[in-house]
Design a protein around this motif. Structure first.
Motif, PDB file in Angstrom:
ATOM      1  N   SER A 131       0.833  -1.204   0.000  1.00  0.00           N
ATOM      2  CA  SER A 131       0.000   0.000   0.000  1.00  0.00           C
ATOM      3  C   SER A 131       0.869   1.256   0.000  1.00  0.00           C
ATOM      4  CB  SER A 131      -0.917   0.011   1.221  1.00  0.00           C
ATOM      5  OG  SER A 131      -1.765  -1.110   1.184  1.00  0.00           O
ATOM      6  N   LEU A 132       1.954   1.242   0.763  1.00  0.00           N
ATOM      7  CA  LEU A 132       2.840   2.405   0.811  1.00  0.00           C
ATOM      8  C   LEU A 132       3.531   2.627  -0.528  1.00  0.00           C
ATOM      9  CD1 LEU A 132       4.354   1.945   4.348  1.00  0.00           C
ATOM     10  CD2 LEU A 132       3.503   4.110   3.472  1.00  0.00           C
ATOM     11  N   THR A 134       2.379   1.744  -3.355  1.00  0.00           N
ATOM     12  CA  THR A 134       1.340   2.242  -4.253  1.00  0.00           C
ATOM     13  C   THR A 134       1.172   3.747  -4.068  1.00  0.00           C
ATOM     14  OG1 THR A 134       0.237   0.107  -4.082  1.00  0.00           O
ATOM     15  CG2 THR A 134      -1.042   1.910  -4.998  1.00  0.00           C
ATOM     16  N   LEU A 135       1.159   4.198  -2.812  1.00  0.00           N
ATOM     17  CA  LEU A 135       1.089   5.643  -2.559  1.00  0.00           C
ATOM     18  C   LEU A 135       2.252   6.365  -3.243  1.00  0.00           C
ATOM     19  CD1 LEU A 135       0.018   8.196  -1.105  1.00  0.00           C
ATOM     20  CD2 LEU A 135       1.430   7.569   0.843  1.00  0.00           C
ATOM     21  N   ALA A 139       1.938   9.122  -6.151  1.00  0.00           N
ATOM     22  CA  ALA A 139       2.432  10.479  -5.917  1.00  0.00           C
ATOM     23  C   ALA A 139       3.378  10.926  -7.030  1.00  0.00           C
ATOM     24  CB  ALA A 139       3.126  10.546  -4.573  1.00  0.00           C
ATOM     25  N   VAL A 161       3.460  20.540  -2.691  1.00  0.00           N
ATOM     26  CA  VAL A 161       2.342  19.979  -1.926  1.00  0.00           C
ATOM     27  C   VAL A 161       2.499  18.461  -1.797  1.00  0.00           C
ATOM     28  CG1 VAL A 161      -0.160  19.597  -1.887  1.00  0.00           C
ATOM     29  CG2 VAL A 161       0.757  21.812  -2.597  1.00  0.00           C
ATOM     30  N   ILE A 162       2.797  17.817  -2.927  1.00  0.00           N
ATOM     31  CA  ILE A 162       2.941  16.356  -2.908  1.00  0.00           C
ATOM     32  C   ILE A 162       4.111  15.946  -2.017  1.00  0.00           C
ATOM     33  CG2 ILE A 162       3.575  14.375  -4.333  1.00  0.00           C
ATOM     34  CD1 ILE A 162       1.839  15.556  -6.541  1.00  0.00           C
ATOM     35  N   ILE A 165       3.019  16.135   1.584  1.00  0.00           N
ATOM     36  CA  ILE A 165       2.104  15.034   1.922  1.00  0.00           C
ATOM     37  C   ILE A 165       2.867  13.728   2.095  1.00  0.00           C
ATOM     38  CG2 ILE A 165       0.206  13.602   1.045  1.00  0.00           C
ATOM     39  CD1 ILE A 165      -0.847  16.143  -0.361  1.00  0.00           C
ATOM     40  N   LEU A 166       3.826  13.475   1.203  1.00  0.00           N
ATOM     41  CA  LEU A 166       4.595  12.225   1.287  1.00  0.00           C
ATOM     42  C   LEU A 166       5.400  12.158   2.581  1.00  0.00           C
ATOM     43  CD1 LEU A 166       5.929  11.618  -2.328  1.00  0.00           C
ATOM     44  CD2 LEU A 166       4.030  10.517  -1.155  1.00  0.00           C
ATOM     45  N   ALA A 169       3.086  11.480   5.429  1.00  0.00           N
ATOM     46  CA  ALA A 169       2.659  10.078   5.397  1.00  0.00           C
ATOM     47  C   ALA A 169       3.783   9.171   5.891  1.00  0.00           C
ATOM     48  CB  ALA A 169       2.232   9.673   3.985  1.00  0.00           C
ATOM     49  N   LEU A 172       4.061   9.472   9.688  1.00  0.00           N
ATOM     50  CA  LEU A 172       2.941   8.741  10.298  1.00  0.00           C
ATOM     51  C   LEU A 172       3.156   7.235  10.196  1.00  0.00           C
ATOM     52  CD1 LEU A 172      -0.072  10.936   9.110  1.00  0.00           C
ATOM     53  CD2 LEU A 172       0.818  10.726  11.437  1.00  0.00           C
ATOM     54  N   TRP A 173       3.755   6.792   9.093  1.00  0.00           N
ATOM     55  CA  TRP A 173       4.073   5.377   8.933  1.00  0.00           C
ATOM     56  C   TRP A 173       5.062   4.932  10.007  1.00  0.00           C
ATOM     57  CZ3 TRP A 173       3.409   0.599   7.803  1.00  0.00           C
ATOM     58  CH2 TRP A 173       4.484  -0.261   7.593  1.00  0.00           C
ATOM     59  N   ILE A 175       5.434   6.301  12.969  1.00  0.00           N
ATOM     60  CA  ILE A 175       4.687   6.255  14.226  1.00  0.00           C
ATOM     61  C   ILE A 175       3.844   4.982  14.294  1.00  0.00           C
ATOM     62  CG2 ILE A 175       2.800   7.352  15.524  1.00  0.00           C
ATOM     63  CD1 ILE A 175       3.887  10.051  14.446  1.00  0.00           C
ATOM     64  N   PHE A 176       3.201   4.666  13.159  1.00  0.00           N
ATOM     65  CA  PHE A 176       2.367   3.460  13.102  1.00  0.00           C
ATOM     66  C   PHE A 176       3.190   2.190  13.325  1.00  0.00           C
ATOM     67  CE2 PHE A 176       0.604  -0.047  10.569  1.00  0.00           C
ATOM     68  CZ  PHE A 176      -0.651  -0.161  11.132  1.00  0.00           C
TER      69      PHE A 176
ATOM     70  N   ILE C 315      -5.471   1.989  -4.824  1.00  0.00           N
ATOM     71  CA  ILE C 315      -5.070   2.090  -3.421  1.00  0.00           C
ATOM     72  C   ILE C 315      -6.161   1.545  -2.509  1.00  0.00           C
ATOM     73  CG2 ILE C 315      -5.852   4.494  -3.052  1.00  0.00           C
ATOM     74  CD1 ILE C 315      -2.513   3.566  -1.754  1.00  0.00           C
ATOM     75  N   SER C 318      -5.821  -2.189  -2.656  1.00  0.00           N
ATOM     76  CA  SER C 318      -4.613  -2.599  -1.934  1.00  0.00           C
ATOM     77  C   SER C 318      -4.859  -2.623  -0.432  1.00  0.00           C
ATOM     78  CB  SER C 318      -3.474  -1.636  -2.288  1.00  0.00           C
ATOM     79  OG  SER C 318      -2.335  -1.922  -1.530  1.00  0.00           O
ATOM     80  N   TRP C 327      -5.835   2.862  11.532  1.00  0.00           N
ATOM     81  CA  TRP C 327      -5.804   4.302  11.267  1.00  0.00           C
ATOM     82  C   TRP C 327      -4.841   4.687  10.156  1.00  0.00           C
ATOM     83  CZ3 TRP C 327      -1.363   7.156  11.725  1.00  0.00           C
ATOM     84  CH2 TRP C 327      -0.348   6.671  12.553  1.00  0.00           C
ATOM     85  N   PHE C 328      -3.687   3.975  10.046  1.00  0.00           N
ATOM     86  CA  PHE C 328      -2.709   4.388   9.047  1.00  0.00           C
ATOM     87  C   PHE C 328      -3.234   4.169   7.622  1.00  0.00           C
ATOM     88  CE2 PHE C 328       0.999   3.745   6.315  1.00  0.00           C
ATOM     89  CZ  PHE C 328       1.509   5.030   6.411  1.00  0.00           C
ATOM     90  N   ILE C 339      -3.736  14.520  -2.737  1.00  0.00           N
ATOM     91  CA  ILE C 339      -2.849  14.679  -3.904  1.00  0.00           C
ATOM     92  C   ILE C 339      -3.682  14.892  -5.175  1.00  0.00           C
ATOM     93  CG2 ILE C 339      -1.240  13.452  -5.435  1.00  0.00           C
ATOM     94  CD1 ILE C 339       0.024  12.240  -2.901  1.00  0.00           C
TER      95      ILE C 339
END
Lengths: 347, 347, 347
Positions: A131-132, A134-135, A139, A161-162, A165-166, A169, A172-173, A175-176, C315, C318, C327-328, C339
C-alpha cells in the motif's frame, strides 16, 4: 572469517582507494579501487547490521540498515541537486527504487531460495509495504499525468504539496510501525546464533561503517561518471543502474547474507523498506531542499522512469503478497530488472 | 455418449471438411464444415486430455493440454511470420492470451459455477500464475514504452534480449513447477470416476487428436480469413477474436468439461497455463524464429493489444487470487471479453 | 443526543435553507444554510440507516444507504445531462467514485482506527468489490484508449454497448450478492445495542431523510456553482470535489458513524458499494438516458479523470484486500485524495 583478517582487508582497501583518489589520475584504477573498498565496507556494514538486528529485532535492524544505506545516497543526491543535475538525481532515485525492489530483493530471494525450499515472513508487513509503495507510485504518477496541461510554476507548487504530503505520510508510517502497531508488524522468525559484537560495539560499528561507505561511495560515483562517459553510456543507464547498484551495495550484501541465514523477513525489510524510504522520504526531501538553491527541482519523472518504478513495484508486490518466497520468485524479479536495465541501456 | 457414435461423428466431420477444402470453392461451406470438424475434434481432445489427466494428475494433464492446444497456434503463427504478416501474428497472440484468460476461463468458471456453488483450487498456483503473467505483461509493455525514443534497430536488439529472457524464465518455471517445487503446486482435488481409455491409449488419443486439430485449424483459418474479408471485419478483430476463438476451441471444451466435473483446478491450469505459454514461450520463440527470415519481427505490440492484454490479465488475477470461483466471476471475465471484443470490432 | 432536540435542529436548518433559497439573493448565505441543513439531514439519514441496518443486517443496510445516497446524485446528474453539460457530469461521476473510495472510506478507516486498534470485515466481500471495481475501471478505460483511432459515431455505439454490459453485470451482481450467494457475503460482525426506532419507522425515516437530502442537495449544488465561479475554481475541481463532497455528505457521516461503532464492514459497504453503483449503474444509465435528448453523451472520460479513478481504485483495493483496517490505512487513502484534489485544483 577471521575477524582480524576481515578488518585488515577493509583497512587495506580503503587506504588503497583513498591513495588512488588523492594521488592518481587514472580513472579506471580509481574506479576499481573504490569498488573494491565498497565491497569490503558493505560486508562490514552487513555484519554490523546483522549484529544490531540481533539485539533490536529483525525489523528495527532492517529499518536501521535501510536508513544508513540511504544516507550515502541522500548525500550524493544532495550535491547533484546543488549542481542542478536534476535528470541524474531522478535517474538515481529511480535506480535506487528498482535496484532495491528488483535487484536486492531478487538476489536475496534467489540465494535464500537456493538454500531453503521456502522462506516465510510477516505477510501483513508485505501488505502495508504494498500500500505504501502504491502511494509512492501514485504520488510520482499524478504530476506526470497533469504535466502537459499545467504551466511550469503550477507543477512546481503541486510538487511541493505532494512532497509535504509524502513526508507527513512517511512520518505517520514510522509512528504506526514503531509505536502504535509495533507488535502487528513484528517478525515471526526466531533469533538464532550469537552476534559478533556486544550491543554497544555493534552500534558503533554500524555508524562508523556507514560513514566510510558514504565517503568512499562519493569517490566511486565521481570516477564512475568519467568512466561511463568514456564508455558512452547514457545518463539514464548510469544514474539508474551503475550508481544505484554501487550505492546499494551495502543493502545487497546485508540483505543477501540475511536471506541465506533464513532471515528473509529482514532481507525484505531492507529491500522494500529502503525503496519506500527513497520514494516517500528521500525524493520529497530533495524537492524541498532544492528550494534553497537557485533552481528548484520538481517531482515530475520521465515516462521511462515512471514505467520502471511502476513495473518494479507491481512485480515486487505480486511476489511478496503471500509472505513466502522461493528461488523462482527471485528469478522473476531479476528477469524484470534485466529487461528494464537493457531498455535503459539502449536509450 | 456412445463411444462408437462419437468417433463416427468425428470421422464424418473431418472427411466432410477435407472434401470441402480440397474439392469445393465456396468459402462459406468450407468455413462451416471446418468449424464443425473442429468442434468434434476439440471434444475428442477434451476427452483424451481428461483421461490423460486422470493418470498424470490434474496439473500435468492441464500442462499437456496447454502444450498441445498451442501447438496448432504455433504452427499457424509460424506460417504467418514467414509471410511477414506480423500484425496478424501479434493480433492472434493477443487474442490467444485474452481468449484464454477471459473467454476460456470465463466460460469454465461460469458453467462450473452454475453447477457448483463454489469451486476451489490451489491458491498458491494462482499466485505464481499472477506473477508470471505480470512478467509477461511487463516484457511486452517495456519495449512499447521505449519505442518512440529508440531507433528501429535498437528496438530489434531489445526485442531479442527480452525474448531470450522470457524463454529462460519459462524454462526455469517448468523446472520449478515440475521438478523442485512440484508438490507445492499439486492440486488438492481428489480424482474421481473411471477414465475412458487405458493410460497408453489415452496418450495416443491425445497426440492423434492434436494432429487432427492442427490440420483442420489451418483449413479453417484459411477460409475464415476470406470469409471475414468478405464481411469487412478488421485485421485486429479477425486475428484477435475469430482466429483465437477457433484456435482455442480445444481448450474451451476441455476446460469447460473439466470445470463442470468440479475439476476447476485443471480448467484454470489450461486457461492460464496456456496464456502463460503463449506470452512467455510462443511469442518470444516467434521473435527468434523470425530472425531466420528476411524481415525479423520485433516484440512491440500496439497500444490496443497491450491494453487488452493488461486489462485481461488484471481482471483474471483479481478473480483467481483467492483460489475459489463462482458463476459471477465468470460473468465478470466474459463482460471484459465482450467489451474488448466490441472495441476491437469497431477499430 | 436528545431525540426531540435532534429533530428540532433538522427542522430548523431545513426551514432556514428553504427560506434562503426562495427569498434571499446572497449566494454565500444560501450556500452556508444549505450546507448546515445537509449536515443535520445527513446525520439523520445516518441514524435511520443504522437503525434499518440493525434489522436488515449490515450488508443490506449498507446497500440501502448506498442506493439512497446516490439517488441525490443521480437526480442532479440527470439535469446536468439534460442541459448537455457532459464535462460536469463526468467530473461529478469521477468525484463521486474517488470521494467514496478515498474520502468516505479514508475518514471511516481513520476515525474507526483511532478508536479501535484493528477493525475486521468480510475479506471475501473485499475481493469481489476489487474485481467489480476493476471491471468498472476497465469499462471506462477501454473506450478512452480507442478514442484516437475511432470516428465519433463509433465511440457512441461503443459507449452504448459498454453501458448495457455494465448494467447487466450490475444486475447480475445484485442477484449474486442478494440471492444466490447471500450467505457468502454476510458480515461476521455481531449486532449490538438497541435501534432508535421500530423496523417500520426506521424505513420511513430512511426514505423521508433521503428525500430531504436530495432536495436540499440540489439547492446546495445550485448555490455552490455560483460561489465557486466567484472564487475562480476549475470545472474539474468543482464537479470532482466540491459537488462530490457535499453530495456524498450523507455517506460520509453514516459511514464514519458506523466505523466508530466498530461496524467497519457496513462502512466499507457504503463507501465501496456506493462507488460501484456509480461506476456500474449510474454512469451507464446516464449514457443511455442521454439518448433521449438531442445530444447523446458518450462514456469517454478525460485522462485526468481516468487517472484519478484508476489510482483511487488501486489504493482502495490494496488496502481493503486483507479484510482488516487501521488508522494508518485511513491516512494513506486521505493522502491520495489530497494529492488528486490538489492536482484537480491546479488544472
Amino acid at each position: 572469517m577471521n575477524k582480524r583478517l576481515f578488518f585488515l582487508l577493509i583497512g587495506a582497501s580503503v587506504v588503497l582507494a583513498a591513495f588512488s583518489h588523492y594521488f592518481l589520475q587514472n580513472e579506471i584504477i580509481r574506479f576499481i579501487t573504490a569498488s573494491l573498498a565498497i565491497i569490503f565496507l558493505a560486508a562490514w556494514l552487513g555484519k554490523a547490521t546483522e549484529s544490531v538486528a540481533h539485539y533490536a529485532g529483525n525489523r528495527i535492524g532492517g529499518f536501521l540498515n535501510a536508513t544508513f544505506g540511504n544516507a550515502a545516497e541522500l548525500i550524493i543526491a544532495f550535491f547533484l541537486v546543488k549542481e542542478g543535475n536534476f535528470d541524474m538525481v531522478k535517474a538515481s532515485i529511480t535506480g535506487s527504487i528498482i535496484g532495491n525492489v528488483l535487484l536486492v530483493l531478487g538476489l536475496s530471494v534467489l540465494f535464500g531460495g537456493l538454500k531453503f525450499k521456502e522462506q516465510k515472513f510477516n505477510g501483513r508487513l508485505a501488505g502495508y509495504n504494498a500500500s505504501l509503495m502504491t502511494l509512492g507510485v501514485v504520488a510520482l504518477f499524478i504530476p506526470a499525468v497533469f504535466l502537459g496541461e499545467l504551466p511550469l510554476e503550477r507543477i512546481q507548487t503541486l510538487s511541493i504539496v505532494i512532497a509535504v504530503i509524502l513526508i507527513i505520510a512517511y512520518v505517520l508510517w514510522l509512528i504506526f510501525s514503531l509505536v502504535t502497531h509495533k507488535e502487528f508488524l513484528a517478525d515471526t522468525e526466531q533469533e538464532e546464533g550469537e552476534p559478533l559484537w556486544s550491543k554497544g560495539v555493534s552500534i558503533i560499528m554500524l555508524i562508523v561503517a556507514t560513514v566510510f561507505v558514504a565517503v568512499v561511495s562519493e569517490w566511486l560515483v565521481h570516477s564512475v561518471e568519467i568512466v561511463s562517459h568514456t564508455l558512452g553510456w547514457s545518463e539514464l543507464f548510469v544514474g539508474g543502474f551503475v550508481i544505484a547498484i554501487i550505492g546499494n551495495a551495502a543493502e545487497h550484501s546485508a540483505a543477501v547474507l540475511l536471506a541465506m541465514k533464513n532471515k528473509i523477513g529482514a532481507a525484505v525489510e531492507i529491500a522494500i523498506g529502503s525503496s519506500l524510504q527513497i520514494a516517500l522520504f528521500v525524493a520529497p526531501t530533495l524537492v524541498l531542499v532544492s528550494l534553497l538553491f537557485e533552481h528548484p527541482m520538481n517531482i515530475v519523472f520521465s515516462v521511462f522512469e515512471l514505467a520502471a518504478i511502476a513495473v518494479g513495484t507491481l512485480i515486487a508486490i505480486s511476489i511478496s503478497r503471500d509472505g513466502a518466497t522461493n528461488w523462482f520468485e527471485g528469478v522473476l524479479l531479476l528477469s524484470v530488472y534485466i529487461i528494464i536495465g537493457t531498455a535503459f541501456y539502449f536509450v
